[in-house]
Design an enzyme around this catalytic site. Structure first.
Site, PDB file in Angstrom:
ATOM      1  N   ASP A 147       4.018  -0.080  12.183  1.00 26.70           N
ATOM      2  CA  ASP A 147       2.851  -0.663  11.517  1.00 26.70           C
ATOM      3  C   ASP A 147       2.621  -2.128  11.898  1.00 26.70           C
ATOM      4  OD1 ASP A 147       2.489   1.771  10.308  1.00 26.70           O
ATOM      5  OD2 ASP A 147       3.301   1.182   8.366  1.00 26.70           O
TER       6      ASP A 147
ATOM      7  N   LYS B 153       0.831  -1.215   0.000  1.00 27.07           N
ATOM      8  CA  LYS B 153       0.000   0.000   0.000  1.00 27.07           C
ATOM      9  C   LYS B 153       0.860   1.257   0.000  1.00 27.07           C
ATOM     10  CE  LYS B 153      -1.673   1.486   4.043  1.00 27.07           C
ATOM     11  NZ  LYS B 153      -1.511   2.854   4.546  1.00 27.07           N
ATOM     12  N   ASN B 154       1.800   1.334   0.940  1.00 29.13           N
ATOM     13  CA  ASN B 154       2.519   2.601   1.114  1.00 29.13           C
ATOM     14  C   ASN B 154       3.512   2.882  -0.008  1.00 29.13           C
ATOM     15  OD1 ASN B 154       1.032   3.173   3.345  1.00 29.13           O
ATOM     16  ND2 ASN B 154       2.558   2.432   4.817  1.00 29.13           N
TER      17      ASN B 154
ATOM     18  N   ARG C 187      -8.965   0.237   4.089  1.00 32.68           N
ATOM     19  CA  ARG C 187      -7.957   1.165   3.570  1.00 32.68           C
ATOM     20  C   ARG C 187      -6.678   0.439   3.205  1.00 32.68           C
ATOM     21  NH1 ARG C 187      -7.228   6.632   6.854  1.00 32.68           N
ATOM     22  NH2 ARG C 187      -5.797   6.811   5.119  1.00 32.68           N
TER      23      ARG C 187
ATOM     24  N   CYS D 235      -4.737  12.517  12.255  1.00 37.88           N
ATOM     25  CA  CYS D 235      -5.503  11.324  11.930  1.00 37.88           C
ATOM     26  C   CYS D 235      -5.597  10.462  13.179  1.00 37.88           C
ATOM     27  CB  CYS D 235      -4.874  10.565  10.771  1.00 37.88           C
ATOM     28  SG  CYS D 235      -3.362   9.743  11.231  1.00 37.88           S
TER      29      CYS D 235
ATOM     30  N   ARG E 170       0.572  14.284  13.291  1.00 31.67           N
ATOM     31  CA  ARG E 170       1.240  14.102  12.007  1.00 31.67           C
ATOM     32  C   ARG E 170       1.481  15.400  11.226  1.00 31.67           C
ATOM     33  NH1 ARG E 170      -0.995   8.634   9.360  1.00 31.67           N
ATOM     34  NH2 ARG E 170       1.104   8.542   8.551  1.00 31.67           N
TER      35      ARG E 170
HETATM   36  N1  EPU Z   1       6.663  13.849  11.558  1.00 29.07           N
HETATM   37  C1  EPU Z   1       6.837  15.137  11.983  1.00 29.07           C
HETATM   38  N2  EPU Z   1       6.989  16.124  11.032  1.00 29.07           N
HETATM   39  C2  EPU Z   1       6.974  15.861   9.703  1.00 29.07           C
HETATM   40  C3  EPU Z   1       6.797  14.504   9.274  1.00 29.07           C
HETATM   41  C4  EPU Z   1       6.644  13.524  10.240  1.00 29.07           C
HETATM   42  O1  EPU Z   1       6.842  15.417  13.179  1.00 29.07           O
HETATM   43  O2  EPU Z   1       7.114  16.781   8.903  1.00 29.07           O
HETATM   44  C5  EPU Z   1       6.445  12.784  12.575  1.00 29.07           C
HETATM   45  C6  EPU Z   1       5.064  12.166  12.474  1.00 29.07           C
HETATM   46  O3  EPU Z   1       4.093  12.961  13.114  1.00 29.07           O
HETATM   47  C7  EPU Z   1       5.276  10.826  13.128  1.00 29.07           C
HETATM   48  C8  EPU Z   1       6.718  10.487  12.752  1.00 29.07           C
HETATM   49  O4  EPU Z   1       7.337  11.719  12.348  1.00 29.07           O
HETATM   50  O5  EPU Z   1       5.150  10.932  14.516  1.00 29.07           O
HETATM   51  C9  EPU Z   1       6.839   9.486  11.611  1.00 29.07           C
HETATM   52  O6  EPU Z   1       6.189   9.981  10.487  1.00 29.07           O
HETATM   53  P1  EPU Z   1       6.623   9.648   8.986  1.00 29.07           P
HETATM   54  O7  EPU Z   1       6.654  10.922   8.228  1.00 29.07           O
HETATM   55  O8  EPU Z   1       7.840   8.789   8.994  1.00 29.07           O
HETATM   56  O9  EPU Z   1       5.415   8.759   8.502  1.00 29.07           O
HETATM   57  P2  EPU Z   1       4.462   9.012   7.272  1.00 29.07           P
HETATM   58  O10 EPU Z   1       5.257   9.225   6.051  1.00 29.07           O
HETATM   59  O11 EPU Z   1       3.415   9.985   7.612  1.00 29.07           O
HETATM   60  C10 EPU Z   1       4.437   6.476   6.593  1.00 29.07           C
HETATM   61  C11 EPU Z   1       3.385   5.424   6.379  1.00 29.07           C
HETATM   62  C12 EPU Z   1       2.779   5.009   7.709  1.00 29.07           C
HETATM   63  C13 EPU Z   1       3.905   4.487   8.598  1.00 29.07           C
HETATM   64  C14 EPU Z   1       5.003   5.552   8.753  1.00 29.07           C
HETATM   65  C15 EPU Z   1       6.197   5.091   9.560  1.00 29.07           C
HETATM   66  C16 EPU Z   1       2.546   6.045   4.205  1.00 29.07           C
HETATM   67  C17 EPU Z   1       1.415   6.510   3.387  1.00 29.07           C
HETATM   68  N3  EPU Z   1       2.347   5.956   5.520  1.00 29.07           N
HETATM   69  O12 EPU Z   1       3.758   7.581   7.177  1.00 29.07           O
HETATM   70  O13 EPU Z   1       1.885   3.949   7.450  1.00 29.07           O
HETATM   71  O14 EPU Z   1       3.399   4.154   9.863  1.00 29.07           O
HETATM   72  O15 EPU Z   1       5.459   5.951   7.450  1.00 29.07           O
HETATM   73  O16 EPU Z   1       6.751   3.950   9.005  1.00 29.07           O
HETATM   74  O17 EPU Z   1       3.591   5.728   3.674  1.00 29.07           O
HETATM   75  C18 EPU Z   1       0.045   2.515   7.874  1.00 29.07           C
HETATM   76  O18 EPU Z   1       0.281   1.973   6.778  1.00 29.07           O
HETATM   77  O19 EPU Z   1      -0.743   2.027   8.710  1.00 29.07           O
HETATM   78  C19 EPU Z   1       0.740   3.765   8.197  1.00 29.07           C
HETATM   79  C20 EPU Z   1       0.319   4.588   9.149  1.00 29.07           C
END
Ligand code: EPU
Length: 454
Positions: free
Chosen positions: A325, A39-40, A417, A133, A138
């Site tokens: 995850d 998915k991601n 999802r 969310c 986030r």
């Molecule tokens: N964060 C910040 N500032 C930013 C970006 C992130 O503080 O500008 C924080 C977030 O709030 C969070 C942490 O950093 O506490 C990690 O966030 P990250 O940006 O790494 O995650 P993401 O890109 O939003 C993706 C996956 C998530 C998965 C995470 C961590 C996608 C669409 N989503 O999210 O997947 O948990 O990486 O591996 O790629 C899921 O599939 O269930 C899911 C939530």
């Protein structure tokens, strides 16, 4: 042809908010599971298509509500899409400067990642802030700061991020960017933006997740020059333009890990393919510590050989650490493993909401801040529970498989999802579970014989 929700949601009948999943625990499972595309990876690669004005074909795209939402956002931006099974054909030749619609972006955080390719290709982008969310606030400041370092003017007005590249040629400039935290999304946004920038971009303290590597490989297949994806420093040399491609998405390591836990929690031997065993190292090691073995049967096939489950401590971390995850699914397993386990969630601030639901099933869990202490009990008991987010939903399915009696899981929109055909895949392994509409009269003590599973 554009996608419609009911075409893509092949697995989910009945669908949406009106459906519940009921399952009866105690059966052992048997057989082979076909793992879907990740998915991601699929979501971000779909956004990456915005970088290129030519035809792109994506293979192994899972049929999921999130994928449908991303398709709707791309359509709103002017991308032409056509789907045949797991193959998605996209063409982003005529994308406009139009704004991604808030209702869609707020439902799919990953769609914010489109800001990188839009800015790189058009020199301007407007994307609504996705908002929080179910698992936390986030924020996106790491994405924004990185784009600013590459020369973009970024302001937030009315909840919308307006990004623009000043100057006549509207091209971002290569920059040295050090991320305060190895955010997956920020790494992906900046890597996509840098593919079409002038000069070299260094992303330091980059996320190393396999989905980041898949995105880099996809961009490379379009002619991008990227080195170091999968390490802490990614170097991107901008090129003037990218060309069309035919690309296959990697297998979903989180879906695979979920089925590995299904084997361990039901004491069942299962095989899974296709998988990339390296992507699952942390989950494989933790499962071994808990008591189940994972055998690499073929380069892309794993066999789970269950054993006696014992307590283990888990701390979620960026890759290659233990994935957030998989935290909820492993917690379900540890509720019925002998001894006391400590689970620390360090990636998201609100990702322990499944605890209350597992407690309803008889789990012994105490929570202090972002730490859960789980004391194994001999048996869970089926109960009506609420799915609070995607991975929490999967954890409740796993707990239900190991519980006495019937579990009813409400709010399946989260499950839809991110898991393709979960009910059908579980049924194929012998799990007693079915989706029914909420208005079907469900006796608290219904047996599988009284259900449609007869
Ligand atoms: N964060 C910040 N500032 C930013 C970006 C992130 O503080 O500008 C924080 C977030 O709030 C969070 C942490 O950093 O506490 C990690 O966030 P990250 O940006 O790494 O995650 P993401 O890109 O939003 C993706 C996956 C998530 C998965 C995470 C961590 C996608 C669409 N989503 O999210 O997947 O948990 O990486 O591996 O790629 C899921 O599939 O269930 C899911 C939530």
């Amino acid at each position: 042809m554009t996608l419609s929700l009911d075409r893509i949601q092949t697995s989910a009948t009945p669908q949406g908010d009106n459906a519940v999943l009921r399952l009866w625990g105690g059966s052992s499972l048997k057989g082979h599971v076909k793992i879907s595309g990740a998915k991601n990876a699929a979501l971000v690669v779909m956004a990456g298509v915005l970088l290129c004005p030519q035809d792109c074909r994506l293979r192994n795209v899972p049929a999921l509500v999130d994928v449908e939402r991303m398709a709707q956002i791309l359509t709103a931006l002017g991308v032409k899409l056509d789907r045949q099974g797991n193959i998605l054909d996209l063409n982003a030749e005529h994308i406009g400067h139009s704004q991604a619609p808030y209702e869609l972006v707020s439902q799919l955080r990953a769609s914010f990642f489109a800001i990188g390719p839009l800015l790189a290709r058009l020199g301007s982008a407007r994307v609504p802030l996705p908002g929080g969310c179910a698992i936390g606030a986030r924020p996106v400041e790491l994405h924004v700061r990185g784009l600013q370092a590459m020369g973009a003017d970024v302001r937030i007005e009315g909840g919308v991020v307006h990004a623009e590249v000043p100057g006549r040629n509207s091209r971002l400039k290569g920059a040295k960017i050090h991320l305060d935290y190895p955010s997956v999304g920020a790494t992906e946004t900046l890597m996509m933006a840098a593919t079409l920038a002038d000069g070299e971009t260094y992303i330091e303290n980059a996320a190393q997740e396999p989905e980041v590597v898949d995105l880099a490989n996809f961009c490379r297949s379009m002619g991008a020059r990227i080195q170091g994806a999968g390490t802490k420093t990614i170097v991107i040399s901008g090129v003037p333009s990218l060309h069309g491609t035919d690309y296959s998405i990697i297998p979903d390591r989180i879906e695979a890990g979920t089925f590995m836990v299904a084997g361990a929690i039901t004491h069942s031997e299962l095989t899974l393919s296709p998988v990339v065993p390296d992507h699952l190292s942390a989950a494989i090691a933790k499962l071994r510590e808990i008591g189940s073995q994972t055998i690499v049967e073929a380069p892309d096939c794993l066999r789970i050989v269950p054993g006696q489950n014992r307590a283990a401590d888990i701390e979620t971390l960026p890759y290659p650490g233990f994935p957030t995850d998989m935290q909820a699914q492993f917690m379900a397993l540890l509720t019925v493993s002998e001894g006391s386990s400590t689970i620390s969630e360090t990636v998201f601030e609100n990702r322990l909401r499944h605890v209350a639901e597992l407690q309803r099933m008889g789990a012994d869990i105490r929570v202090k801040g972002n730490i859960a202490i789980v004391r194994g009990v001999p048996k869970l008991s089926g109960a009506p529970v609420l799915a609070t987010d995607l991975r929490a939903s999967a954890a409740l399915v796993l707990a239900g498989l190991a519980a006495d009696g019937m579990t009813t899981i409400k709010d399946l929109k989260h499950l839809d999802r991110g898991y393709e055909n979960l009910t059908a895949k579980m049924q194929q392994l012998g799990a007693k579970m079915e989706r029914v509409t909420q208005d079907v009269e469900v006796s608290e003590n219904a047996t599988p014989e009284e259900s449609t599973l007869k």
